[in-house]
Scaffold this motif. Sequence first.
Motif, PDB file in Angstrom:
ATOM      1  N   SER A  68       5.581   8.812   2.846  1.00 20.70           N
ATOM      2  CA  SER A  68       4.275   8.165   2.964  1.00 20.70           C
ATOM      3  C   SER A  68       4.114   7.085   1.906  1.00 20.70           C
ATOM      4  O   SER A  68       3.383   6.117   2.098  1.00 20.70           O
ATOM      5  CB  SER A  68       3.156   9.204   2.813  1.00 20.70           C
ATOM      6  OG  SER A  68       3.217  10.173   3.833  1.00 20.70           O
ATOM      7  N   GLY A  69       4.777   7.277   0.781  1.00 19.36           N
ATOM      8  CA  GLY A  69       4.710   6.313  -0.303  1.00 19.36           C
ATOM      9  C   GLY A  69       5.815   6.560  -1.308  1.00 19.36           C
ATOM     10  O   GLY A  69       6.537   7.562  -1.228  1.00 19.36           O
ATOM     11  N   SER A 128       0.813  -1.221   0.000  1.00 22.74           N
ATOM     12  CA  SER A 128       0.000   0.000   0.000  1.00 22.74           C
ATOM     13  C   SER A 128       0.846   1.270   0.000  1.00 22.74           C
ATOM     14  O   SER A 128       0.309   2.373  -0.130  1.00 22.74           O
ATOM     15  CB  SER A 128      -0.940   0.005   1.205  1.00 22.74           C
ATOM     16  OG  SER A 128      -0.216  -0.115   2.414  1.00 22.74           O
ATOM     17  N   ASP A 129       2.163   1.136   0.137  1.00 26.42           N
ATOM     18  CA  ASP A 129       3.065   2.292   0.060  1.00 26.42           C
ATOM     19  C   ASP A 129       3.454   2.627  -1.379  1.00 26.42           C
ATOM     20  O   ASP A 129       4.143   3.631  -1.608  1.00 26.42           O
ATOM     21  CB  ASP A 129       4.366   2.011   0.834  1.00 26.42           C
ATOM     22  CG  ASP A 129       4.144   1.837   2.316  1.00 26.42           C
ATOM     23  OD1 ASP A 129       3.302   2.565   2.885  1.00 26.42           O
ATOM     24  OD2 ASP A 129       4.815   0.969   2.921  1.00 26.42           O
ATOM     25  N   PHE A 166       5.935  12.050  -0.757  1.00 22.67           N
ATOM     26  CA  PHE A 166       6.238  10.872  -1.556  1.00 22.67           C
ATOM     27  C   PHE A 166       7.598  11.040  -2.232  1.00 22.67           C
ATOM     28  O   PHE A 166       8.024  12.157  -2.515  1.00 22.67           O
ATOM     29  CB  PHE A 166       5.150  10.663  -2.615  1.00 22.67           C
ATOM     30  CG  PHE A 166       3.833  10.224  -2.026  1.00 22.67           C
ATOM     31  CD1 PHE A 166       3.408   8.921  -2.146  1.00 22.67           C
ATOM     32  CD2 PHE A 166       3.050  11.124  -1.333  1.00 22.67           C
ATOM     33  CE1 PHE A 166       2.209   8.518  -1.585  1.00 22.67           C
ATOM     34  CE2 PHE A 166       1.846  10.736  -0.761  1.00 22.67           C
ATOM     35  CZ  PHE A 166       1.425   9.429  -0.889  1.00 22.67           C
ATOM     36  N   LYS A 182      11.167   4.933   3.165  1.00 23.17           N
ATOM     37  CA  LYS A 182      10.250   4.896   4.307  1.00 23.17           C
ATOM     38  C   LYS A 182      10.939   5.419   5.566  1.00 23.17           C
ATOM     39  O   LYS A 182      10.350   6.169   6.348  1.00 23.17           O
ATOM     40  CB  LYS A 182       9.748   3.472   4.530  1.00 23.17           C
ATOM     41  CG  LYS A 182       8.811   2.939   3.474  1.00 23.17           C
ATOM     42  CD  LYS A 182       7.464   3.661   3.533  1.00 23.17           C
ATOM     43  CE  LYS A 182       6.695   3.300   4.794  1.00 23.17           C
ATOM     44  NZ  LYS A 182       5.373   3.976   4.833  1.00 23.17           N
TER      45      LYS A 182
END
Length: 343
Positions: free
Chosen positions: A324-325, A43-44, A285, A319
Amino acid sequence: MSQRDVSDISRQIVDATGGLRMRRLRQAEWSRRLVRENQLRSSDLIWPIFVKDGDGAEPVASMPGVERRSVAGCVDAARQAADLGIPVIALFPFTDPALRDETGSQALNPDNLVCRTARAIKKAVPEIGIMCDAALDPYTSHGHDGLMDGERILNDESVEVLMRQSVIQAEAGADIIGPSDMMDGRVACIRSALDDAGLRDTMIMAYSAKYASAFYGPFRDAVGSNAMLKGDKRTYQMDFANANEALREAAQDIAEGADMIMVKPGLAYLDILSRITQELNVPAFAYQTSGEYAMIMAAAQNGWLDGDKAILEVLTAYKRAGASGILSYFAPKVAMALREAAG
């Protein structure tokens, strides 16, 4: 110093720290997982995908394992992403050189390649998020992100086009608009244009700290702008020697209405990513650029490093720096590896 002296000193240190031995938690895989500070998850990930006209797929020579996909191929990729738990795909077009012009007029065609692909994906895989770039470089004959007057990039005139491009993409199904052009004031104008068009739920992920970098070459090959680029992009992309400027750019984009911001490239700019996440407290991001991808792949193919381990190490570093991604061409490979590791 003898081994006995070293042991004595070690015991004294352990006694002085209440018996602490830092290696104790590292001795087994389960204990390492138990105390791991940063976890990489499917989900990242955001998966950048290149789309082309016609059928079949074409390999991108400078990005081994990456292809330009047909619209149908992008739909298949979206299905794969959804199955793997990847929440978002990002679409980048390879525009026929015959359709490129000085003003990038194809960007404003509601039936252009990106829009057709977005509509097809939303129809087939409605649960997947779609991100589209607001920039003109895939459509201009000069390869720049904005309009030009001679050798000068026109800021405000370019923003007017980007506003219209963003609305067209959102109407076609884009959930996230990614202004990657680095024109001043474009986030506020795009936000206003989206709201005026009744597209208030469309998100903006601003390429806030986008540096003039050598790591973009393979991407430009993939979208067909490398051979067309006249000059360079240093008058609008950031100087790689600057850090404080990135904080100002990100803060301005947030004030103008960006929901998320991006640091690009990622690996050489982890310090920027860390500062933005710590000082601005906004979803940030990192883009693992085409050049970063190509370096890992080239080294792995030559046996110079373990590619699978290097990929996970680098993505986890993003990370750890606070991302966040991550936008990564390795997204499906990593998501499959994470699924297998989870059993």
